[in-house]
Design a protein around this motif. Structure first.
Motif, PDB file in Angstrom:
ATOM      1  N   ALA A   1      -3.572  21.146  -3.619  1.00 39.94           N
ATOM      2  CA  ALA A   1      -4.579  21.947  -3.002  1.00 39.94           C
ATOM      3  C   ALA A   1      -4.544  23.408  -3.369  1.00 39.94           C
ATOM      4  O   ALA A   1      -5.448  24.155  -3.563  1.00 39.94           O
ATOM      5  CB  ALA A   1      -4.685  21.904  -1.277  1.00 39.94           C
TER       6      ALA A   1
ATOM      7  N   SER B   1     -10.909  16.591  -3.002  1.00 41.15           N
ATOM      8  CA  SER B   1     -11.259  15.735  -1.954  1.00 41.15           C
ATOM      9  C   SER B   1     -10.488  14.473  -2.089  1.00 41.15           C
ATOM     10  O   SER B   1     -10.046  13.890  -2.936  1.00 41.15           O
ATOM     11  CB  SER B   1     -12.965  15.315  -2.032  1.00 41.15           C
ATOM     12  OG  SER B   1     -12.961  14.641  -2.965  1.00 41.15           O
TER      13      SER B   1
ATOM     14  N   ASP C   1       2.196  13.834   1.615  1.00 37.12           N
ATOM     15  CA  ASP C   1       1.594  15.016   2.338  1.00 37.12           C
ATOM     16  C   ASP C   1       2.009  16.428   1.338  1.00 37.12           C
ATOM     17  O   ASP C   1       1.220  17.126   1.207  1.00 37.12           O
ATOM     18  CB  ASP C   1       1.955  15.171   3.574  1.00 37.12           C
ATOM     19  CG  ASP C   1       1.270  14.312   4.594  1.00 37.12           C
ATOM     20  OD1 ASP C   1       0.584  13.645   4.113  1.00 37.12           O
ATOM     21  OD2 ASP C   1       1.828  14.139   5.493  1.00 37.12           O
TER      22      ASP C   1
ATOM     23  N   LYS D   1      -0.670  19.093  -0.447  1.00 38.88           N
ATOM     24  CA  LYS D   1      -0.749  20.403  -0.235  1.00 38.88           C
ATOM     25  C   LYS D   1      -0.373  21.053  -1.430  1.00 38.88           C
ATOM     26  O   LYS D   1      -1.034  22.310  -1.618  1.00 38.88           O
ATOM     27  CB  LYS D   1       0.470  20.800   0.648  1.00 38.88           C
ATOM     28  CG  LYS D   1       0.271  20.414   2.127  1.00 38.88           C
ATOM     29  CD  LYS D   1       1.288  20.812   3.050  1.00 38.88           C
ATOM     30  CE  LYS D   1       0.919  20.212   4.376  1.00 38.88           C
ATOM     31  NZ  LYS D   1       2.270  20.496   5.434  1.00 38.88           N
TER      32      LYS D   1
ATOM     33  N   TYR E   1     -11.739  20.241  -0.322  1.00 40.91           N
ATOM     34  CA  TYR E   1     -12.321  19.539   0.653  1.00 40.91           C
ATOM     35  C   TYR E   1     -11.664  18.440   1.504  1.00 40.91           C
ATOM     36  O   TYR E   1     -10.658  17.663   0.705  1.00 40.91           O
ATOM     37  CB  TYR E   1     -13.855  18.848   0.204  1.00 40.91           C
ATOM     38  CG  TYR E   1     -14.835  19.714  -0.564  1.00 40.91           C
ATOM     39  CD1 TYR E   1     -15.684  20.256   0.251  1.00 40.91           C
ATOM     40  CD2 TYR E   1     -14.732  19.660  -1.760  1.00 40.91           C
ATOM     41  CE1 TYR E   1     -16.534  21.434  -0.378  1.00 40.91           C
ATOM     42  CE2 TYR E   1     -15.571  20.701  -2.598  1.00 40.91           C
ATOM     43  CZ  TYR E   1     -16.465  21.335  -1.766  1.00 40.91           C
ATOM     44  OH  TYR E   1     -17.347  22.245  -2.646  1.00 40.91           O
ATOM     45  N   THR E   2     -11.606  18.592   2.702  1.00 42.34           N
ATOM     46  CA  THR E   2     -10.659  17.721   3.494  1.00 42.34           C
ATOM     47  C   THR E   2     -11.301  16.290   3.750  1.00 42.34           C
ATOM     48  O   THR E   2     -10.565  15.395   4.387  1.00 42.34           O
ATOM     49  CB  THR E   2     -10.243  18.412   4.811  1.00 42.34           C
ATOM     50  OG1 THR E   2     -11.168  18.781   5.576  1.00 42.34           O
ATOM     51  CG2 THR E   2      -9.456  19.621   4.277  1.00 42.34           C
ATOM     52  N   ARG E   3     -12.957  16.191   3.478  1.00 39.68           N
ATOM     53  CA  ARG E   3     -13.574  14.967   3.775  1.00 39.68           C
ATOM     54  C   ARG E   3     -13.736  14.489   2.512  1.00 39.68           C
ATOM     55  O   ARG E   3     -14.193  15.411   1.326  1.00 39.68           O
ATOM     56  CB  ARG E   3     -14.451  15.095   4.798  1.00 39.68           C
ATOM     57  CG  ARG E   3     -14.091  15.546   6.138  1.00 39.68           C
ATOM     58  CD  ARG E   3     -15.136  15.522   7.148  1.00 39.68           C
ATOM     59  NE  ARG E   3     -14.842  15.912   8.607  1.00 39.68           N
ATOM     60  CZ  ARG E   3     -15.515  16.227   9.384  1.00 39.68           C
ATOM     61  NH1 ARG E   3     -16.876  16.197   9.273  1.00 39.68           N
ATOM     62  NH2 ARG E   3     -14.984  16.609  10.708  1.00 39.68           N
TER      63      ARG E   3
END
Length: 223
Positions: free
Chosen positions: A157, A169, A150, A154, A122-124
């Protein structure tokens, strides 16, 4: 008279020659049998030696595999260095916000609906109460704040996306750049390359701490 003696001598000579040949033939046969028995003995010794070596290898290999399996089990039983733990966490379903004593929460009362955790990224930020329900099912929740690199985000993720019973998240309220949380267990790290990340996932994804092992990680919410 001389002629008769000559004939008898010839006959005796023929008999002697035949006897010598027969004796020589028996000697050759006896020698061949001795050689054959010697070969059979050597073959038996070689077979026994080879079988013993194979058996020793199998036994040694078996003990090695057993020892390796025991070492792995002992490693999984040991806590991950630096992790925090909580016990006797409540598990009631509630329809309200929960004030958790740790950030991110590592267990306690939670929503009746779990957050989808089949490698979901989830990016939020997501609701704590839904994520806690996912951890009750044996999921590991990976969170990060704005201090995380960053490249690390990645890489994490990608790892989560390939691992069932995980979810990820952002959580801007946490202190550590990266946090991994399972029911009753939490680990803070600064980089995803920390070897404890893999240890934590290996130990706690559907681990022994799971209150409801095998419960679904799909069919919940993805909001």
């Amino acid at each position: 008279m001389a002629s008769a003696n000559s004939r008898n001598a010839g006959k005796n000579k023929g008999k002697n020659t035949s006897g010598f040949k027969a004796e020589a033939r028996r000697a050759r046969i006896a020698e061949q049998r001795r050689a054959e028995r010697a070969r059979e003995r050597r073959n038996r010794i070689m077979t026994i030696a080879a079988s013993t070596a194979i058996l020793a290898g199998l036994v040694g290999g078996g003990w090695y595999l057993i020892d390796a399996a025991n070492d792995k089990e002992q490693a999984k039983a040991a806590p991950v260095a630096g992790e925090k733990t909580w016990s006797k966490l409540s598990r009631n379903h509630v329809d309200k916000k929960v004030d958790y004593p740790m950030t991110p929460p590592a267990g306690g009362n939670h929503s009746p609906v779990w957050q989808n955790c089949n490698g979901n990224v989830y990016t939020r930020p997501i609701q704590n109460e839904n994520a806690v329900h996912s951890m009750e099912h044996g999921a590991v929740w990976v969170t990060y704040n704005d201090k995380a690199a960053d490249a690390d985000v990645k890489a994490l993720a990608a790892k989560v996306a390939k691992t069932p019973y995980t979810l990820m998240s952002p959580d801007l309220g946490q202190v550590s750049p990266i946090t991994l949380t399972a029911w009753g267990h939490q680990l803070n790290v600064t980089k995803q390359s920390d070897p404890r990340v893999a240890q934590f996932l290996d130990k706690y994804v559907q681990g022994a701490q799971t209150p409801e092992p095998g419960a679904a990680c799909t069919g919940g919410t993805s909001a």
